[in-house]
Design a protein around this motif. Structure first.
Motif, mmCIF file in Angstrom:
data_model
loop_
_atom_site.group_PDB
_atom_site.id
_atom_site.type_symbol
_atom_site.label_atom_id
_atom_site.label_comp_id
_atom_site.label_asym_id
_atom_site.label_seq_id
_atom_site.Cartn_x
_atom_site.Cartn_y
_atom_site.Cartn_z
ATOM 1 N N TYR A 36 -35.319 -0.863 -32.871
ATOM 2 C CA TYR A 36 -33.917 -0.839 -32.445
ATOM 3 C C TYR A 36 -33.574 -2.097 -31.640
ATOM 4 C CZ TYR A 36 -29.743 0.248 -29.754
ATOM 5 O OH TYR A 36 -28.514 0.173 -29.176
ATOM 6 N N GLU A 37 -34.439 -2.418 -30.652
ATOM 7 C CA GLU A 37 -34.148 -3.553 -29.777
ATOM 8 C C GLU A 37 -34.193 -4.871 -30.525
ATOM 9 O OE1 GLU A 37 -36.778 -3.331 -26.439
ATOM 10 O OE2 GLU A 37 -35.712 -1.634 -25.523
ATOM 11 N N LYS A 38 -35.075 -4.946 -31.525
ATOM 12 C CA LYS A 38 -35.168 -6.167 -32.320
ATOM 13 C C LYS A 38 -33.893 -6.372 -33.141
ATOM 14 C CE LYS A 38 -38.215 -8.567 -35.566
ATOM 15 N NZ LYS A 38 -39.453 -8.483 -36.362
ATOM 16 N N LYS A 39 -33.357 -5.244 -33.655
ATOM 17 C CA LYS A 39 -32.179 -5.315 -34.518
ATOM 18 C C LYS A 39 -30.879 -5.455 -33.719
ATOM 19 C CE LYS A 39 -29.943 -2.857 -38.368
ATOM 20 N NZ LYS A 39 -29.973 -3.986 -39.297
ATOM 21 N N TYR A 40 -30.755 -4.699 -32.610
ATOM 22 C CA TYR A 40 -29.498 -4.662 -31.887
ATOM 23 C C TYR A 40 -29.546 -5.335 -30.518
ATOM 24 C CZ TYR A 40 -28.329 -1.190 -35.433
ATOM 25 O OH TYR A 40 -28.093 -0.546 -36.622
ATOM 26 N N GLY A 41 -30.750 -5.632 -30.033
ATOM 27 C CA GLY A 41 -30.879 -6.282 -28.734
ATOM 28 C C GLY A 41 -30.928 -5.291 -27.587
ATOM 29 N N LYS A 42 -31.738 -5.599 -26.574
ATOM 30 C CA LYS A 42 -31.836 -4.733 -25.397
ATOM 31 C C LYS A 42 -30.498 -4.602 -24.681
ATOM 32 C CE LYS A 42 -36.648 -6.050 -24.393
ATOM 33 N NZ LYS A 42 -37.527 -6.677 -23.385
ATOM 34 N N GLU A 43 -29.709 -5.675 -24.794
ATOM 35 C CA GLU A 43 -28.449 -5.710 -24.055
ATOM 36 C C GLU A 43 -27.475 -4.606 -24.499
ATOM 37 O OE1 GLU A 43 -30.505 -9.513 -24.096
ATOM 38 O OE2 GLU A 43 -29.757 -8.207 -25.724
ATOM 39 N N SER A 44 -27.636 -4.123 -25.730
ATOM 40 C CA SER A 44 -26.724 -3.084 -26.229
ATOM 41 C C SER A 44 -26.895 -1.764 -25.480
ATOM 42 C CB SER A 44 -26.956 -2.855 -27.726
ATOM 43 O OG SER A 44 -28.253 -2.329 -27.957
ATOM 44 N N LEU A 45 -27.976 -1.625 -24.719
ATOM 45 C CA LEU A 45 -28.221 -0.387 -23.960
ATOM 46 C C LEU A 45 -27.696 -0.463 -22.526
ATOM 47 C CD1 LEU A 45 -31.922 0.340 -25.056
ATOM 48 C CD2 LEU A 45 -29.836 1.362 -25.980
ATOM 49 N N TYR A 46 -27.404 -1.694 -22.080
ATOM 50 C CA TYR A 46 -27.038 -1.855 -20.671
ATOM 51 C C TYR A 46 -25.748 -1.117 -20.299
ATOM 52 C CZ TYR A 46 -30.543 -5.620 -20.535
ATOM 53 O OH TYR A 46 -31.698 -6.347 -20.606
ATOM 54 N N LEU A 89 -14.671 -1.464 -9.193
ATOM 55 C CA LEU A 89 -16.089 -1.569 -9.528
ATOM 56 C C LEU A 89 -16.317 -2.708 -10.503
ATOM 57 C CD1 LEU A 89 -19.035 -0.402 -9.691
ATOM 58 C CD2 LEU A 89 -18.181 1.064 -11.521
ATOM 59 N N ASP A 90 -17.336 -3.523 -10.208
ATOM 60 C CA ASP A 90 -17.745 -4.600 -11.110
ATOM 61 C C ASP A 90 -19.260 -4.587 -11.236
ATOM 62 O OD1 ASP A 90 -15.287 -5.909 -11.833
ATOM 63 O OD2 ASP A 90 -15.175 -6.632 -9.759
ATOM 64 N N VAL A 91 -19.744 -5.055 -12.369
ATOM 65 C CA VAL A 91 -21.189 -5.235 -12.548
ATOM 66 C C VAL A 91 -21.508 -6.684 -12.203
ATOM 67 C CG1 VAL A 91 -23.099 -5.229 -14.178
ATOM 68 C CG2 VAL A 91 -21.336 -3.454 -14.323
ATOM 69 N N LYS A 92 -22.268 -6.858 -11.121
ATOM 70 C CA LYS A 92 -22.592 -8.208 -10.654
ATOM 71 C C LYS A 92 -23.670 -8.839 -11.526
ATOM 72 C CE LYS A 92 -23.838 -10.799 -6.499
ATOM 73 N NZ LYS A 92 -24.268 -10.714 -5.096
ATOM 74 N N SER A 93 -24.691 -8.042 -11.857
ATOM 75 C CA SER A 93 -25.767 -8.540 -12.723
ATOM 76 C C SER A 93 -26.481 -7.350 -13.357
ATOM 77 C CB SER A 93 -26.770 -9.378 -11.923
ATOM 78 O OG SER A 93 -27.424 -8.566 -10.957
ATOM 79 N N VAL A 94 -27.087 -7.568 -14.509
ATOM 80 C CA VAL A 94 -27.829 -6.505 -15.187
ATOM 81 C C VAL A 94 -28.884 -7.137 -16.101
ATOM 82 C CG1 VAL A 94 -26.108 -6.367 -17.063
ATOM 83 C CG2 VAL A 94 -27.634 -4.440 -16.638
ATOM 84 N N ASP A 95 -30.080 -6.548 -16.092
ATOM 85 C CA ASP A 95 -31.141 -6.970 -17.010
ATOM 86 C C ASP A 95 -32.110 -5.800 -17.172
ATOM 87 O OD1 ASP A 95 -32.761 -6.895 -14.727
ATOM 88 O OD2 ASP A 95 -32.556 -9.042 -14.362
#
Length: 420
Positions: free
Chosen positions: A49-59, A88-94
């Motif tokens: 899943y992560e290879k196809k859609y990227g980890k970022e799609s879960l954030y 509310l804002d998202v300052k950073s995410v990883d």
């Protein structure tokens, strides 16, 4: 209005197991209906899943699972009490975590120089005989009966049952046609001059009537325009004046009212109660306006904007009760939401100002309402509105709102005593 003077920024980071659990939950939801070649639906491995859609799609979906926890942490860490919904804002995410920025607007400092001894008198309420007679007239009108006028012509006060069709430049226009329309002559509900030209007409008589539409008529194509109506009188009805007899009082069905004298007394009490309520509201407004002149406060813009939101929502509900939407209102008045918000700004500002004033006076006067008193009030109000107590509290906003409401009412009563 002060902008951001009371704004406080709070940063909260969610990481470790909490963030990992949120990512896992987001993945499990995403993969449920996902189909990838070589795998059954809902059985795609995490790495594929992560290879196809990227980890970022879960954030983003994962952030939804931790916002509430982050908000609670922000309140606990800062010990702030926001007075409006925070931004509310998202300052950073990883992969390691997510960092939220909350912007809290706190209650502004308010100084009240004077709220006692303002010498504001409440006007006395009186009910005149003319007002009672006028209301009785309305009541009799409501229960007035009619009968067909067998002979004679249309007179003022009669109800003409007519067919009509309107023409402008010999062409029919929309909304200008009706059949068996009941028009009370003298009610001035039609275009000026229309009703007057029906006077003297008899049953089955036909006539051509010429009128000029008012310049402020709501339809642009007819404003100030001449028009012709073909009219036919189908029936003429005359009103039968009701007498103060047993049948009338049975129709009115007012408890304990069975005579003209009792009806007059009932109407007098009803008018007086209505006037007293209006006078009370006017008096309290006058009192608060006077106190507001002795107040120093910088009200955050966000508090006023949130109050405008509330006023617009209430207005939308009122429109819906009349079978109208806010979009229809904008179209009919040729205005926009921006115009409506601008019109409501002063009212919203005063609402916020008065609320802050009353809360500060409650603090200065050490006004407190016990939980027991609030429970008792909730029970009484629930009975009044024929609701279960739990249902009432759910609608009202909980026991704390009942306590708050009682507190404000107690402060207002104190102010009335202090400023006689």
């Amino acid at each position: 209005m002060a902008k951001n003077k009371n704004a406080k920024e709070v940063i909260v980071k969610i990481e470790g197991d909490d963030w990992k659990k949120a990512l896992n939950k987001a993945f499990n939801e995403k993969v449920k209906n996902l189909t990838v070649a070589g795998f059954r639906k809902g059985k795609v491995p995490r790495d594929i899943y992560e290879k196809k859609y990227g980890k970022e799609s879960l954030y983003l979906p994962a952030s939804d699972y931790v916002i509430e926890k982050a908000y609670k942490k922000a309140l606990e860490d800062s010990q702030l009490v926001p007075v409006v919904q925070p931004k509310l804002d998202v300052k950073s995410v990883d992969d390691n975590g997510i960092e939220f920025t909350f912007q809290f607007i706190t209650k502004p400092e308010i100084k009240i120089k004077k709220y006692k001894g303002l010498n504001i008198k409440e006007e006395k309420v009186e009910v005149t005989k003319e007002e009672i007679d006028h209301e009785i007239g309305h009541l009799l009108e409501k229960y007035t009966e009619t009968k067909t006028k067998e002979t004679g012509d249309i007179e003022t006060g009669n109800i003409a049952v007519i067919d009509f069709e309107g023409f402008k430049d010999k062409v029919p226009f929309d909304g200008g046609k009706a059949e068996n329309y009941e028009l009370e002559i003298g009610s001035n509900t039609f275009i000026p001059g229309f009703e007057e030209q029906l006077l003297g007409m008899k049953q089955n008589e036909e006539k051509e009537i010429e009128v000029v539409f008012p310049k402020d008529y709501p339809h642009d194509e007819l404003k100030g325009q001449k028009a012709t109506f073909n009219v036919k009188v189908n029936e003429i009805k005359e009103k039968i004046q009701r007498e103060f007899d047993k049948e009338l009082f049975e129709d009115l069905a007012i408890d304990g009212v069975d005579s003209k004298e009792k009806l007059e007394k009932h109407i007098e009490e009803s008018i007086k109660a209505h006037k007293e309520m209006e006078q009370e509201n006017k008096y309290v407004d006058t009192l608060l306006e006077a106190i507001a002149k002795n107040v120093e406060v910088d009200i955050p813009e966000e508090m006023v904007e949130e109050e405008i939101d509330r006023l617009i929502k209430r207005y939308e509900e009122q429109l819906r009760m009349q079978g109208m939407s806010i979009e229809m209102y904008y179209e009919f008045t040729k205005t926009t939401e921006k115009d409506l918000r601008a019109n409501m700004e002063k009212e919203a500002y005063n609402h916020v100002l008065y609320r802050l004033m009353l809360e500060e006076i409650a603090n200065l006067e050490k006004v407190e309402i016990s939980k027991e008193d609030a429970e008792k009030e909730a029970e009484e109000l629930a009975k009044k509105y024929h609701m279960e107590k739990k249902e009432f509290l759910n609608v009202f906003g909980g026991l704390e709102m009942v306590q708050y409401d009682l507190e404000i009412r107690k402060v207002i009563e104190l102010l009335k005593e202090y400023n006689k």
